[in-house]
Design a protein around this motif. Structure first.
Motif, short mmCIF file in Angstrom:
data_model
loop_
_atom_site.label_atom_id
_atom_site.label_comp_id
_atom_site.label_asym_id
_atom_site.label_seq_id
_atom_site.Cartn_x
_atom_site.Cartn_y
_atom_site.Cartn_z
N MET A 1 0.83 -1.20 0.00
CA MET A 1 0.00 0.00 0.00
C MET A 1 0.87 1.25 0.00
O MET A 1 1.88 1.32 0.69
CB MET A 1 -0.88 0.00 1.25
CG MET A 1 -1.93 1.09 1.27
SD MET A 1 -2.92 1.00 2.78
CE MET A 1 -2.05 2.20 3.76
N LEU A 2 0.47 2.21 -0.81
CA LEU A 2 1.11 3.52 -0.78
C LEU A 2 0.07 4.50 -0.25
O LEU A 2 -1.04 4.57 -0.78
CB LEU A 2 1.55 3.92 -2.19
CG LEU A 2 2.08 5.35 -2.37
CD1 LEU A 2 3.34 5.58 -1.55
CD2 LEU A 2 2.34 5.63 -3.85
N PHE A 3 0.42 5.22 0.82
CA PHE A 3 -0.50 6.18 1.41
C PHE A 3 0.06 7.58 1.18
O PHE A 3 1.22 7.84 1.50
CB PHE A 3 -0.64 5.91 2.91
CG PHE A 3 -1.71 6.71 3.60
CD1 PHE A 3 -2.93 6.13 3.91
CD2 PHE A 3 -1.50 8.04 3.93
CE1 PHE A 3 -3.94 6.87 4.54
CE2 PHE A 3 -2.49 8.79 4.57
CZ PHE A 3 -3.72 8.20 4.87
N ILE A 4 -0.74 8.44 0.59
CA ILE A 4 -0.30 9.83 0.40
C ILE A 4 -1.22 10.74 1.19
O ILE A 4 -2.44 10.67 1.03
CB ILE A 4 -0.28 10.23 -1.09
CG1 ILE A 4 0.75 9.38 -1.84
CG2 ILE A 4 0.04 11.72 -1.24
CD1 ILE A 4 0.88 9.70 -3.30
N LYS A 5 -0.63 11.54 2.05
CA LYS A 5 -1.42 12.52 2.79
C LYS A 5 -1.30 13.87 2.11
O LYS A 5 -0.20 14.36 1.87
CB LYS A 5 -0.90 12.66 4.23
CG LYS A 5 -1.76 13.62 5.04
CD LYS A 5 -1.12 14.00 6.35
CE LYS A 5 -0.24 15.23 6.19
NZ LYS A 5 0.08 15.90 7.47
N ALA A 6 -2.44 14.42 1.75
CA ALA A 6 -2.47 15.76 1.18
C ALA A 6 -3.28 16.63 2.11
O ALA A 6 -4.49 16.78 1.96
CB ALA A 6 -3.08 15.73 -0.23
N ILE B 1 -5.39 7.93 -0.59
CA ILE B 1 -5.17 9.37 -0.41
C ILE B 1 -5.91 9.82 0.84
O ILE B 1 -7.11 9.59 0.98
CB ILE B 1 -5.70 10.18 -1.62
CG1 ILE B 1 -5.21 9.58 -2.95
CG2 ILE B 1 -5.30 11.65 -1.49
CD1 ILE B 1 -3.75 9.72 -3.22
N GLY B 2 -5.17 10.43 1.76
CA GLY B 2 -5.79 10.95 2.98
C GLY B 2 -5.46 12.42 3.15
O GLY B 2 -4.76 13.02 2.34
N GLY B 3 -5.99 13.01 4.21
CA GLY B 3 -5.69 14.42 4.48
C GLY B 3 -6.81 15.34 4.04
O GLY B 3 -7.74 14.94 3.34
N GLY B 4 -6.67 16.60 4.43
CA GLY B 4 -7.76 17.57 4.30
C GLY B 4 -8.23 17.87 2.89
O GLY B 4 -9.38 18.27 2.70
N VAL B 5 -7.36 17.68 1.88
CA VAL B 5 -7.76 18.02 0.52
C VAL B 5 -9.00 17.23 0.09
O VAL B 5 -9.84 17.69 -0.68
CB VAL B 5 -6.58 17.79 -0.45
CG1 VAL B 5 -7.02 17.76 -1.90
CG2 VAL B 5 -5.54 18.90 -0.26
N LEU B 6 -9.13 16.03 0.66
CA LEU B 6 -10.26 15.19 0.26
C LEU B 6 -11.58 15.60 0.92
O LEU B 6 -12.63 15.09 0.57
CB LEU B 6 -9.98 13.73 0.59
CG LEU B 6 -8.89 13.15 -0.28
CD1 LEU B 6 -8.65 11.73 0.11
CD2 LEU B 6 -9.26 13.24 -1.74
N ARG B 7 -11.48 16.51 1.89
CA ARG B 7 -12.75 16.96 2.48
C ARG B 7 -13.48 17.87 1.50
O ARG B 7 -14.55 18.36 1.78
CB ARG B 7 -12.48 17.66 3.82
CG ARG B 7 -11.86 16.70 4.84
CD ARG B 7 -11.54 17.36 6.17
NE ARG B 7 -10.47 16.63 6.85
CZ ARG B 7 -9.91 17.01 7.99
NH1 ARG B 7 -10.32 18.08 8.60
NH2 ARG B 7 -8.94 16.29 8.54
N ALA B 8 -12.87 18.11 0.34
CA ALA B 8 -13.46 19.01 -0.65
C ALA B 8 -14.21 18.24 -1.74
O ALA B 8 -14.21 18.64 -2.89
CB ALA B 8 -12.37 19.86 -1.28
N GLY B 9 -14.83 17.12 -1.40
CA GLY B 9 -15.60 16.39 -2.40
C GLY B 9 -14.75 15.41 -3.18
O GLY B 9 -13.58 15.19 -2.86
#
Ligand SMILES: [Zn+2]
Length: 446
Positions: A232-237, A361-369
């Protein structure tokens, strides 16, 4: 809880990656000489044996010894009876299970702009959590004081007198063996700080500190939804950008713990792409939540929704941009998709390099839909090689932003329960009082 833990039978076996020890399957015979009790608890905990006869056949121990050791483990509360096994014709065996309620661990996730803490059982299932918007710029002392306040409130509520261990994730490069932050580019006052030393002044428990993205990956890999893959590759944005790599079920930390630290990789020659770290052209300068806030503030006049946020509170948050994009604000959407494009291009290179089964992909950028994730997925699938993209799943982190605190709790639980550590305290039925030995022991594996 909002997340639905998946039981991953056998997965715990390979979780030995957390302490860096070898998976125990091959070492049962030699471990038995030193610590049969630890081996028996471990076999039950990892799902490889759930009855006394099965323990006997795996270990080669006599029925009498198995019975004695199981009685001891049940007496100390580490194992417990789980009813009758399905009949196989003869006398039904009693089922055994690991008692995840034997102790409690604390998980702490410190991020650039928030703190999350939790109390978990020994399988990493959260029992209580607390969250606060908080900036790490406040410095280590003030931040750790807040962490302690939250932990103490939760502990009092849950009736936890002493944690068995504490796992901590922090948003900067951590030397995993010493637990110290090393030149964190965005954390003034934190260079050389040891969250472990600070917490040890207040809690008599072993403490493990890791980079925030590493603990997020541990949480997501252990309990996240989606196809099971050991790669698994996890990227936090989020405010910053980082990545973590799990390969063949092991977290890759590299020589000192810096593996996956992609935030300040050079990605553009644009001299205007200045980064918080003082350089230009970093990934964070063009793709992070921080860069998004800077650009949104500069260009707010071009968006009715963003200028309204500016007027109301004097500043714009990632949440404002997410909501605006969600409601069709062209500027917000453009800024998000520009970042998703860059993240996708970097992610494609990483996918080619490590060939994960899942890109999360995790992190706040994904809270944007869903638009940014869709863009990242398109770019990754388009830009990675055919072999690397075949069967690749690209998805969002799935634990309601709790993957980091879950991973931090698991970091502690697994470091306590991995057989070499377990052998240190299992005869006493509790790791309390063994903090120093456990700490030394776990770091000895790195
Ligand atoms: Zn930088």
């Amino acid at each position: 809880m909002a997340y639905a833990p998946q039981e991953r039978i056998g997965a715990d076996v390979s979780r030995a990656w957390i302490v860096g020890s070898q998976p125990p399957a091959s070492g049962i015979a030699s471990s038995l000489d030193a610590a049969p009790l630890a081996v028996i608890v471990d076999l039950v905990r990892t799902g490889r044996a759930d009855t006394r006869p099965r323990l006997g056949s795996i270990t080669g121990l006599s029925r009498k010894v198995v019975t004695q050791r199981v009685d001891q483990a049940c007496g100390s509360g580490l194992l417990r009876d789980a009813g009758l096994a399905p009949s196989e014709g003869g006398r039904q065996a009693r089922l055994l299970e690991f008692n995840a309620d034997a102790g409690r661990v604390f998980g702490v996730l410190i991020e650039a702009s928030e703190i999350t803490v939790g109390i978990a059982d020994l399988r990493g299932h959260l029992l209580a959590t607390a969250h606060e918007d908080w900036t790490v710029d406040s410095g280590p002392e003030a931040t750790m004081e807040r962490v302690k306040v939250h932990l103490d409130v939760l502990a009092a509520r849950e009736g936890v007198e002493r944690p068995w261990g504490i796992g901590v994730g922090v948003p900067g490069p951590v030397d995993y063996s010493s637990s110290r932050l090393v030149s964190p580019p965005i954390m003034p006052g934190w260079d050389g700080f040891s969250a472990r030393s600070w917490l040890r002044e207040h809690y008599d428990a072993p403490i493990w500190v890791d980079n925030d993205v590493n603990v997020m990956a541990i949480g997501e890999w252990s309990f996240g939804t989606g196809s099971r893959s050991d790669d698994m590759l996890f990227i936090k944005a989020g405010t910053g950008v980082g990545s973590a790599i799990i390969s063949r079920g092991r977290l890759l930390r590299g020589q000192r713990g810096a593996a996956g630290d992609i935030g300040h990789m050079h990605v553009t020659e644009d001299p205007l792409a200045t980064c918080r770290c003082g350089q230009t052209g970093c990934l964070e300068a063009v793709a992070s939540g921080w860069s998004l806030l800077m650009e949104a503030t500069r260009r707010a006049d071009a968006s009715a929704m963003l200028s309204a946020a500016m007027t109301d509170r004097g500043r714009i948050t990632l949440g404002d941009i997410g909501r605006a994009a969600h409601e069709g604000d062209p500027l917000s959407l453009e800024m998000l998709l520009t970042r998703a494009q860059v993240l996708g291009e970097v992610a494609a290179s990483l996918v080619n390099f490590v060939n994960p089964g899942q890109l999360v992909i995790g992190g706040g950028v994904l809270r944007a839909g869903t638009d940014p994730l869709d863009r990242i997925r398109d770019v990754v699938l388009h830009r990675s090689t055919r072999l690397a993209s075949e069967g690749l799943t690209v998805r969002a982190a799935s634990l309601d932003q709790m993957e980091g605190v879950i991973g931090a709790a698991l970091l502690a639980a697994e470091n306590l329960l991995a057989p070499p550590a377990l052998a240190l305290w299992v005869e006493d039925a509790t790791p309390l009082g063994h903090a120093s030995a456990l700490q030394r022991h776990a770091t000895a594996f790195v």
